[in-house]
Scaffold this motif. Sequence first.
Motif, PDB file in Angstrom:
ATOM      1  N   ASP A 106      -1.820  16.167  13.085  1.00  0.00           N
ATOM      2  CA  ASP A 106      -1.104  15.449  12.309  1.00  0.00           C
ATOM      3  C   ASP A 106       0.164  15.232  13.330  1.00  0.00           C
ATOM      4  N   GLN A 107       0.459  16.054  14.321  1.00  0.00           N
ATOM      5  CA  GLN A 107       1.716  15.842  15.188  1.00  0.00           C
ATOM      6  C   GLN A 107       1.401  14.593  16.008  1.00  0.00           C
ATOM      7  N   ASN A 108       0.377  14.276  16.441  1.00  0.00           N
ATOM      8  CA  ASN A 108      -0.035  13.315  17.363  1.00  0.00           C
ATOM      9  C   ASN A 108       0.047  11.746  16.471  1.00  0.00           C
ATOM     10  N   LEU A 109      -0.780  11.914  15.326  1.00  0.00           N
ATOM     11  CA  LEU A 109      -0.666  10.845  14.497  1.00  0.00           C
ATOM     12  C   LEU A 109       0.604  10.187  13.932  1.00  0.00           C
ATOM     13  N   ALA A 110       1.675  11.191  13.894  1.00  0.00           N
ATOM     14  CA  ALA A 110       2.912  10.968  13.472  1.00  0.00           C
ATOM     15  C   ALA A 110       3.601  10.037  14.692  1.00  0.00           C
ATOM     16  N   LEU A 111       3.262  10.540  15.857  1.00  0.00           N
ATOM     17  CA  LEU A 111       3.743   9.789  16.995  1.00  0.00           C
ATOM     18  C   LEU A 111       3.270   8.253  17.039  1.00  0.00           C
ATOM     19  N   VAL A 112       2.181   8.329  16.892  1.00  0.00           N
ATOM     20  CA  VAL A 112       1.293   6.880  16.755  1.00  0.00           C
ATOM     21  C   VAL A 112       2.086   5.846  15.552  1.00  0.00           C
ATOM     22  N   MET A 113       2.272   6.496  14.358  1.00  0.00           N
ATOM     23  CA  MET A 113       2.906   5.664  13.268  1.00  0.00           C
ATOM     24  C   MET A 113       4.365   5.529  13.611  1.00  0.00           C
ATOM     25  N   GLN A 114       4.892   6.278  14.415  1.00  0.00           N
ATOM     26  CA  GLN A 114       6.685   5.904  14.746  1.00  0.00           C
ATOM     27  C   GLN A 114       6.464   5.026  15.878  1.00  0.00           C
ATOM     28  N   GLY A 115       5.462   4.663  16.687  1.00  0.00           N
ATOM     29  CA  GLY A 115       5.299   3.589  17.635  1.00  0.00           C
ATOM     30  C   GLY A 115       5.583   4.392  19.084  1.00  0.00           C
ATOM     31  N   ASN A 116       5.580   5.612  19.315  1.00  0.00           N
ATOM     32  CA  ASN A 116       5.897   6.507  20.243  1.00  0.00           C
ATOM     33  C   ASN A 116       4.723   6.829  21.138  1.00  0.00           C
ATOM     34  N   LEU A 117       3.606   6.430  20.568  1.00  0.00           N
ATOM     35  CA  LEU A 117       2.396   6.927  21.197  1.00  0.00           C
ATOM     36  C   LEU A 117       0.989   5.778  20.949  1.00  0.00           C
ATOM     37  N   SER A 118       0.257   5.595  21.899  1.00  0.00           N
ATOM     38  CA  SER A 118      -0.723   4.567  21.697  1.00  0.00           C
ATOM     39  C   SER A 118      -1.993   5.579  20.948  1.00  0.00           C
TER      40      SER A 118
ATOM     41  N   ALA B 250       0.628  -1.425   0.134  1.00  0.00           N
ATOM     42  CA  ALA B 250      -0.051  -0.061  -0.241  1.00  0.00           C
ATOM     43  C   ALA B 250       0.846   1.204   0.019  1.00  0.00           C
ATOM     44  N   MET B 251       0.225   2.319  -0.440  1.00  0.00           N
ATOM     45  CA  MET B 251       0.880   3.628  -0.376  1.00  0.00           C
ATOM     46  C   MET B 251      -0.144   4.583   0.030  1.00  0.00           C
ATOM     47  N   ALA B 252       0.078   5.663   0.653  1.00  0.00           N
ATOM     48  CA  ALA B 252      -0.980   6.815   1.091  1.00  0.00           C
ATOM     49  C   ALA B 252      -0.266   7.886   1.724  1.00  0.00           C
ATOM     50  N   TYR B 253      -0.709   8.944   1.653  1.00  0.00           N
ATOM     51  CA  TYR B 253      -0.127  10.186   2.322  1.00  0.00           C
ATOM     52  C   TYR B 253      -0.169   9.973   3.918  1.00  0.00           C
ATOM     53  N   ARG B 254       0.894   9.896   4.628  1.00  0.00           N
ATOM     54  CA  ARG B 254       0.997   9.962   5.846  1.00  0.00           C
ATOM     55  C   ARG B 254       1.895  10.913   6.549  1.00  0.00           C
ATOM     56  N   ALA B 255       2.144  11.928   5.895  1.00  0.00           N
ATOM     57  CA  ALA B 255       3.159  13.127   6.229  1.00  0.00           C
ATOM     58  C   ALA B 255       2.484  13.941   7.195  1.00  0.00           C
ATOM     59  N   ILE B 256       3.288  14.682   7.872  1.00  0.00           N
ATOM     60  CA  ILE B 256       2.726  16.069   8.574  1.00  0.00           C
ATOM     61  C   ILE B 256       2.232  17.084   7.252  1.00  0.00           C
ATOM     62  N   ASN B 257       1.070  17.568   7.457  1.00  0.00           N
ATOM     63  CA  ASN B 257       0.477  18.362   6.657  1.00  0.00           C
ATOM     64  C   ASN B 257      -0.370  17.560   5.492  1.00  0.00           C
ATOM     65  N   PHE B 258      -0.358  16.268   5.732  1.00  0.00           N
ATOM     66  CA  PHE B 258      -1.168  15.370   4.821  1.00  0.00           C
ATOM     67  C   PHE B 258      -2.145  14.190   5.590  1.00  0.00           C
ATOM     68  N   SER B 259      -1.946  13.857   6.862  1.00  0.00           N
ATOM     69  CA  SER B 259      -2.466  12.924   7.448  1.00  0.00           C
ATOM     70  C   SER B 259      -3.872  13.514   7.690  1.00  0.00           C
ATOM     71  N   TYR B 260      -4.291  14.451   7.911  1.00  0.00           N
ATOM     72  CA  TYR B 260      -5.480  14.987   8.238  1.00  0.00           C
ATOM     73  C   TYR B 260      -6.277  15.015   7.155  1.00  0.00           C
ATOM     74  N   ARG B 261      -5.616  15.136   5.758  1.00  0.00           N
ATOM     75  CA  ARG B 261      -6.591  15.101   4.795  1.00  0.00           C
ATOM     76  C   ARG B 261      -7.064  13.615   4.450  1.00  0.00           C
ATOM     77  N   HIS B 262      -6.258  12.602   4.628  1.00  0.00           N
ATOM     78  CA  HIS B 262      -6.739  11.094   4.623  1.00  0.00           C
ATOM     79  C   HIS B 262      -7.676  10.743   5.565  1.00  0.00           C
ATOM     80  N   PHE B 263      -7.540  11.028   6.851  1.00  0.00           N
ATOM     81  CA  PHE B 263      -8.204  10.576   8.111  1.00  0.00           C
ATOM     82  C   PHE B 263      -9.712  10.289   7.870  1.00  0.00           C
ATOM     83  N   PRO B 264     -10.205  11.428   7.373  1.00  0.00           N
ATOM     84  CA  PRO B 264     -11.831  11.358   6.936  1.00  0.00           C
ATOM     85  C   PRO B 264     -12.135  10.033   6.224  1.00  0.00           C
ATOM     86  N   VAL B 265     -11.201   9.197   5.658  1.00  0.00           N
ATOM     87  CA  VAL B 265     -11.772   7.850   5.058  1.00  0.00           C
ATOM     88  C   VAL B 265     -12.024   7.041   6.324  1.00  0.00           C
TER      89      VAL B 265
END
Length: 487
Positions: free
Chosen positions: A433-445, A227-242
């Motif tokens: 986006d800042q908080n979702l980034a931490l989850v993706m990096q395994g640093n936050l539940s 898979a691929m999708a946008y998961r960078a800062i300034n992009f995650s919020y654009r995809h989360f409504p899915v």
Amino acid sequence: MQRFGTGVLILACLGVTVYPVWPQTLPGATVEERAVNGAKEYLKKHNLANPTLTMLMISLFKNSMPTYAEQWEQLTGVKMQFIEYGYTDIPAKIMAEAIAKTGQYDIFNQFPYVIPDAVGAGVLMPLDAYAEKGKPDFSSIEPALRAQQNYDGKFYLFLLDGDHLILVLRKDTLELPGAREAFKAEYGWEAGCPETVEQWEQLADFFHTKKGETKFGKTFDQDLYGAMAYRAINFSYRHFPVYFGGVWFDKDMKPRINTPEGVRAIKQFTSIVKYMPPDIQGWGTPQIYPFFASGQAFSVMTFPSLVGYAQSNPKSVVKDQMLSCLIPGFKKNGKLVRYSPQAAGTGYMVSRYGKHPELAYYFLQWLTGPTKGDEAIADPQGFWDPMRPSNLNNPAIIGKFGKQFLETTLENTKYAVSLLIIPGNEEYFNVFDQNLALVMQGNLSAEEAAKRIEEGWNRVTDDIGRKSQVAVWRKSVESGAYIDQFE
């Protein structure tokens, strides 16, 4: 409501019969003809010869927009010039103009979600009075897309871009010998367009393949990411409504993210990242488009223009091998729901401080009209995406994107939803986006992220003013921009 001058009001109060003078519709059988005639009338009325309008433009359009500027100049004598920046830089430029009031720009090219803060700063011109004369036609555009053109009951933006997300799969990979049979044996459904985000992750897991591995009679000479999708800062919020579509706040601006549904969405949003390229959190369009075209991913959720890019790029190995899919959804109260966020959406606004706001309006009505707009969407060098039913009958658009994609993306418009069209949306997005980034990096539940996002969003709301935010939010939801209404 039509407003009249105080003199008219006094006469009416004195019992004198008053007949309102409505703006006269410009001559012309089409949207584009009325715009050209409006421009010519304006030039004559103000005795202007060869005036110039300046657009603050997203740099992606530097190769395509000059064509339309030349056509407009030939039709009207009005010259266009462009000042180009990346789309992430333009909001700051708009707000700087709100303070400086230089009149340097006549038109702003940016995404709809900049409107609330720009209106609050006083830099945008409402276009309703001009539209009364020009009579633009938005009747064939789905309500959620149309709603993005308006804010607080006024018309501010011309939309020319169906940037609602789409999912694309590799047909050639799906059709490898025995692949479909093995997939069904493992997951119990036919491999193809997934109905849910959960099914999309199952596809990603199944087709994710390491270099040198042999599957279904083929030895892979490079990694194939599932898979691929946008998961960078300034992009995650654009995809989360899915994953968590509809309204993000209740009617009193209480965030809905710190709920079982919100936590579920965060977990699904971040879980599929393990099947994506390791650098995905730093990637944007310049990396994702060529990577998919090179054949190194099985699926991608992205802007519709990817299909046109992968079809026309001479280096693409996936040309004619793409299966376009409706946006996958999730189960809500036992029912499948789909939300396709308008993750960008190229639009055009008129500066209040420009030299000729009415003249700028006519250029935008012409450029985005049903006929000229179709021509722009078909442009091989353009990044405008299909958004009107008429696109289905345009041979050039069919040639650029392919009929299967066109039918899918236009069906997808029924599920299109706006991003937050409220003041301070960039601040809400950044907290998210800042908080979702931490989850993706395994640093936050996911659970802790939901709590932090809720707290951050409440701070933003209180800083701006909860009472005013509630009022604007309720109007935004009532406009139909998010499909759903308050529960």
